[in-house]
Scaffold this motif. Structure first.
Motif, PDB file in Angstrom:
ATOM      1  N   THR A 132       0.831  -1.212   0.000  1.00  0.00           N
ATOM      2  CA  THR A 132       0.000   0.000   0.000  1.00  0.00           C
ATOM      3  C   THR A 132       0.860   1.254   0.000  1.00  0.00           C
ATOM      4  N   THR A 133       1.941   1.221   0.789  1.00  0.00           N
ATOM      5  CA  THR A 133       2.856   2.373   0.829  1.00  0.00           C
ATOM      6  C   THR A 133       3.508   2.610  -0.522  1.00  0.00           C
ATOM      7  N   ILE A 134       3.990   1.503  -1.139  1.00  0.00           N
ATOM      8  CA  ILE A 134       4.645   1.628  -2.453  1.00  0.00           C
ATOM      9  C   ILE A 134       3.657   2.140  -3.500  1.00  0.00           C
ATOM     10  N   PHE A 135       2.417   1.618  -3.479  1.00  0.00           N
ATOM     11  CA  PHE A 135       1.415   2.048  -4.452  1.00  0.00           C
ATOM     12  C   PHE A 135       1.063   3.521  -4.250  1.00  0.00           C
ATOM     13  N   SER A 136       0.930   3.930  -2.995  1.00  0.00           N
ATOM     14  CA  SER A 136       0.619   5.341  -2.729  1.00  0.00           C
ATOM     15  C   SER A 136       1.734   6.249  -3.230  1.00  0.00           C
ATOM     16  N   ALA A 137       2.989   5.828  -2.963  1.00  0.00           N
ATOM     17  CA  ALA A 137       4.121   6.624  -3.455  1.00  0.00           C
ATOM     18  C   ALA A 137       4.129   6.681  -4.974  1.00  0.00           C
ATOM     19  N   HIS A 138       3.790   5.544  -5.619  1.00  0.00           N
ATOM     20  CA  HIS A 138       3.753   5.523  -7.083  1.00  0.00           C
ATOM     21  C   HIS A 138       2.657   6.439  -7.612  1.00  0.00           C
ATOM     22  N   VAL A 139       1.482   6.389  -6.955  1.00  0.00           N
ATOM     23  CA  VAL A 139       0.383   7.257  -7.391  1.00  0.00           C
ATOM     24  C   VAL A 139       0.764   8.724  -7.219  1.00  0.00           C
ATOM     25  N   GLU A 140       1.402   9.041  -6.090  1.00  0.00           N
ATOM     26  CA  GLU A 140       1.826  10.425  -5.850  1.00  0.00           C
ATOM     27  C   GLU A 140       2.854  10.875  -6.881  1.00  0.00           C
ATOM     28  N   ALA A 141       3.841   9.971  -7.177  1.00  0.00           N
ATOM     29  CA  ALA A 141       4.852  10.321  -8.182  1.00  0.00           C
ATOM     30  C   ALA A 141       4.223  10.517  -9.560  1.00  0.00           C
ATOM     31  N   SER A 142       3.246   9.658  -9.899  1.00  0.00           N
ATOM     32  CA  SER A 142       2.562   9.798 -11.191  1.00  0.00           C
ATOM     33  C   SER A 142       1.788  11.107 -11.257  1.00  0.00           C
ATOM     34  N   ALA A 143       1.141  11.458 -10.145  1.00  0.00           N
ATOM     35  CA  ALA A 143       0.390  12.720 -10.119  1.00  0.00           C
ATOM     36  C   ALA A 143       1.332  13.917 -10.276  1.00  0.00           C
ATOM     37  N   ASN A 144       2.490  13.870  -9.575  1.00  0.00           N
ATOM     38  CA  ASN A 144       3.465  14.961  -9.707  1.00  0.00           C
ATOM     39  C   ASN A 144       3.991  15.055 -11.124  1.00  0.00           C
ATOM     40  N   PHE A 145       4.294  13.874 -11.724  1.00  0.00           N
ATOM     41  CA  PHE A 145       4.794  13.881 -13.106  1.00  0.00           C
ATOM     42  C   PHE A 145       3.736  14.438 -14.064  1.00  0.00           C
ATOM     43  N   GLU A 192       1.373  16.504 -13.319  1.00  0.00           N
ATOM     44  CA  GLU A 192       1.252  17.949 -13.085  1.00  0.00           C
ATOM     45  C   GLU A 192       2.391  18.710 -13.771  1.00  0.00           C
ATOM     46  N   LYS A 193       3.630  18.142 -13.674  1.00  0.00           N
ATOM     47  CA  LYS A 193       4.763  18.799 -14.334  1.00  0.00           C
ATOM     48  C   LYS A 193       4.579  18.832 -15.842  1.00  0.00           C
ATOM     49  N   VAL A 194       4.108  17.705 -16.408  1.00  0.00           N
ATOM     50  CA  VAL A 194       3.887  17.662 -17.856  1.00  0.00           C
ATOM     51  C   VAL A 194       2.816  18.659 -18.267  1.00  0.00           C
ATOM     52  N   THR A 195       1.740  18.746 -17.437  1.00  0.00           N
ATOM     53  CA  THR A 195       0.667  19.696 -17.753  1.00  0.00           C
ATOM     54  C   THR A 195       1.177  21.136 -17.729  1.00  0.00           C
ATOM     55  N   VAL A 196       1.985  21.454 -16.704  1.00  0.00           N
ATOM     56  CA  VAL A 196       2.545  22.814 -16.610  1.00  0.00           C
ATOM     57  C   VAL A 196       3.453  23.098 -17.806  1.00  0.00           C
ATOM     58  N   ALA A 197       4.291  22.085 -18.180  1.00  0.00           N
ATOM     59  CA  ALA A 197       5.192  22.285 -19.319  1.00  0.00           C
ATOM     60  C   ALA A 197       4.410  22.491 -20.608  1.00  0.00           C
ATOM     61  N   LEU A 198       3.336  21.698 -20.796  1.00  0.00           N
ATOM     62  CA  LEU A 198       2.518  21.860 -22.005  1.00  0.00           C
ATOM     63  C   LEU A 198       1.822  23.216 -22.017  1.00  0.00           C
ATOM     64  N   GLU A 199       1.334  23.650 -20.838  1.00  0.00           N
ATOM     65  CA  GLU A 199       0.706  24.970 -20.792  1.00  0.00           C
ATOM     66  C   GLU A 199       1.700  26.069 -21.146  1.00  0.00           C
ATOM     67  N   LYS A 200       2.939  25.924 -20.620  1.00  0.00           N
ATOM     68  CA  LYS A 200       3.963  26.932 -20.970  1.00  0.00           C
ATOM     69  C   LYS A 200       4.253  26.910 -22.457  1.00  0.00           C
ATOM     70  N   LEU A 201       4.329  25.681 -23.037  1.00  0.00           N
ATOM     71  CA  LEU A 201       4.617  25.575 -24.469  1.00  0.00           C
ATOM     72  C   LEU A 201       3.491  26.171 -25.299  1.00  0.00           C
ATOM     73  N   VAL A 202       2.229  25.878 -24.895  1.00  0.00           N
ATOM     74  CA  VAL A 202       1.095  26.440 -25.628  1.00  0.00           C
ATOM     75  C   VAL A 202       1.079  27.956 -25.501  1.00  0.00           C
ATOM     76  N   THR A 203       1.362  28.450 -24.276  1.00  0.00           N
ATOM     77  CA  THR A 203       1.393  29.907 -24.076  1.00  0.00           C
ATOM     78  C   THR A 203       2.478  30.551 -24.922  1.00  0.00           C
ATOM     79  N   LYS A 204       3.651  29.863 -24.975  1.00  0.00           N
ATOM     80  CA  LYS A 204       4.744  30.405 -25.783  1.00  0.00           C
ATOM     81  C   LYS A 204       4.366  30.464 -27.255  1.00  0.00           C
ATOM     82  N   ARG A 205       3.710  29.398 -27.727  1.00  0.00           N
ATOM     83  CA  ARG A 205       3.306  29.412 -29.137  1.00  0.00           C
ATOM     84  C   ARG A 205       2.249  30.468 -29.414  1.00  0.00           C
TER      85      ARG A 205
END
Length: 532
Positions: A272-285, A287-300
């Motif tokens: 359960t601990t490992i799965f929670s950490a994996h879910v949290e890491a996936s959510a962070n990743f 979120e980072k991808v979403t922010v990067a895409l938003e920056k790229l779209v804004t730049k374009r």
């Protein structure tokens, strides 16, 4: 004297080599049996070396005193190795014992209960084994006795009286010599007339001890029966049952989720601990991808609203043309930031200088790239004319970005100029831009030489250029079909493939025609030089 003997020994030890090859043929059965326990290879060699080392040390110990420091070092190493193996074996034995006890002594599905039932039945394995081993002349016991004690067995031959060196002959000789000596003494010991004889003493002791012996024997039998009784709390059978129940409860508790300290519960918590950490890491990743895409779209979006976006499109056009020109042997020059022949005029983003291998070597083709929605076809035609004048080029290419292009064919020629629609992110549109460059190169070749003087037929070149324009129009139509008709996707994809192949073939024909022109011009120059 000890010093005298010690000095040669030290000298010999220093002269010993680092290793010594040794090949042995082992025929001792005990040694062979131990060596067979290890697989052939390094593991068996290591065991043999250790055994040889122990034997050498034992022989040295038998002859002289062992070196104390060596014994201490080897003893520590062996103890460490033994401790490590004992620890590993203890853990493995504990795990296996728990599993095996449950599989064997489980009251419901234990192999012990089932196996005891199978063995104790009338036709069980134990009954069959005893019958096969003991019953009849063909039983294993009978056959074994015949082979070892039968008429023709080695034992009977050795016991045969007919053998001169047999056991019976030797025994007869020895017994006959001793019988005469012992006969009188034995008869006296077993004679009732001798009060101090062994027989009289045994009769007296048996008579005295008979009552005590019977009583003690009955007590022993009663104690044995009590040890196998379930009614006695401290009997051996009761203790065995308690130990089995205790082991079963321990095993069951280790696989119970109700027990927080059980192995299964700890495994669940860890997962359960490992799965929670994996879910949290996936959510962070994510979120980072979403922010990067938003920056790229804004730049374009910013680039699309500002003047910088046009510069990005110009850079993409120049990169494509530079690579294509290098492959052809031409030179592509970016001129969008420099003033041309017209004062304070920077019109004309790229200039292609045809290389020496081309018939029209030194000719110039100017390219103007725009990604602005305000440009119409007429404005583009006027812009490319100004670019040709500003850059001193014979022909020009105006490149529209597909995002901002007006309603037009993807490839159109207006006299000495070509207007093409290109998308930097769509590889299929590269064929249009390549075709535009080939058309401009062909027009440069045509303008370079006088058609009547060279007597060269440019009909094939004109036909190829018209065919390229036609294929380009087909490709644009097909792109429109693909965006609106999903049911005909296979047909559209096949049409695009065929038109792309045909367009590449027409470009190749155009190159061949230019090569023929070059060859004809070369032969004409050679003829003029010969006549001169």
């Amino acid at each position: 004297m000890s010093d005298t003997l010690e000095e040669p020994r030290v000298r010999i030890a220093r002269e010993l080599p680092f290793s010594l090859p040794l090949e042995l043929q082992v025929d001792d059965r005990d040694v062979v049996a131990e060596l067979e326990k290890y697989p052939e290879g390094p593991e068996r060699d290591e065991f043999a070396l250790e055994a040889l080392k122990i034997g050498v040390l034992a022989l040295r110990r038998a002859s002289t005193a062992l070196d104390g420091e060596f014994i201490q070092r080897e003893t520590n190493r062996m103890l460490d190795s033994l401790q490590e193996r004992l620890t590993s074996h203890s853990e493995l034995a504990k795990s296996r014992l728990e599993t095996e006890l449950k599989s064997y002594f489980d009251p419901q599905s234990g192999h012990f209960t089932q196996r005891v039932g199978e063995l104790t039945t009338e036709n069980g394995g134990l009954a069959r084994l005893l019958k096969d081993s003991l019953d009849g002349d063909k039983s294993r016991l009978a056959q074994t006795m015949v082979s070892h004690v039968g008429e023709h067995s080695p034992l009977m031959k050795y016991l045969s009286p007919n053998q001169s060196d047999g056991l019976l002959t030797l025994l007869r000789t020895n017994v006959e010599s001793q019988l005469q000596t012992q006969q009188t003494r034995i008869l006296s010991e077993f004679s009732l007339d001798n009060p101090g004889g062994a027989l009289n003493q045994m009769i007296e002791r048996l008579t005295a001890k008979h009552g005590t012996l019977s009583k003690d024997l009955q007590n022993k039998i009663d104690e044995v029966i009590k040890e196998f009784s379930l009614d006695k709390p401290d009997s051996s059978l009761n203790r065995l049952v308690q130990n089995v129940n205790r082991a079963q409860q321990t095993i069951s508790s280790e696989f119970s989720l109700d027990n927080e300290r059980s192995g299964l519960c700890r495994l669940k918590t860890e997962l359960t601990t490992i799965f929670s950490a994996h879910v949290e890491a996936s959510a962070n990743f994510q979120e980072k991808v979403t922010v990067a895409l938003e920056k790229l779209v804004t730049k374009r979006e910013v680039e699309a609203r500002g003047t910088q976006h046009g510069g990005v499109f110009q850079d993409a056009v120049f990169a494509f043309l530079a690579q294509d020109a290098q492959r052809r042997g031409d030179v592509a020059e970016f001129t969008g930031n420099s003033v041309g022949q017209t004062k304070n005029c920077k019109v004309g983003d790229v200039v292609i200088h045809l290389g020496p291998e081309c018939t029209a070597a030194g000719a110039r083709i100017v390219i103007e790239a725009k990604e602005e929605a305000r440009y119409s076809i007429r404005a583009a035609h006027e812009e490319i004319q100004r670019a040709r004048t500003n850059r001193g080029a014979q022909h020009g290419i105006f490149v529209f970005s597909r995002q901002c292009a007006p309603q037009m064919e993807p490839l159109t020629r207006y006299g000495s100029d070509v207007i093409v629609v290109w998308d930097a992110e769509d590889a299929q549109s590269d064929s249009y831009l390549r075709a535009a460059v080939e058309i401009s190169r062909a027009l440069c070749v045509r303008c370079q030489q006088d058609a009547e003087r060279q007597q060269i037929d440019f009909g094939q070149i004109d036909g190829t250029i018209n065919e390229i324009e036609k294929k380009a129009k087909h490709l644009d139509d097909v792109s429109g079909w693909a965006n609106t008709i999903h049911s005909n996707s296979a047909k559209i994809i096949d049409r695009v493939r065929k038109d792309h192949e045909a367009l590449d073939k027409e470009v190749a024909v155009l190159r061949d025609a230019i090569g023929q022109v070059k060859h004809a011009l070369g032969e004409r120059d050679d003829a003029d030089a010969g006549s001169a």
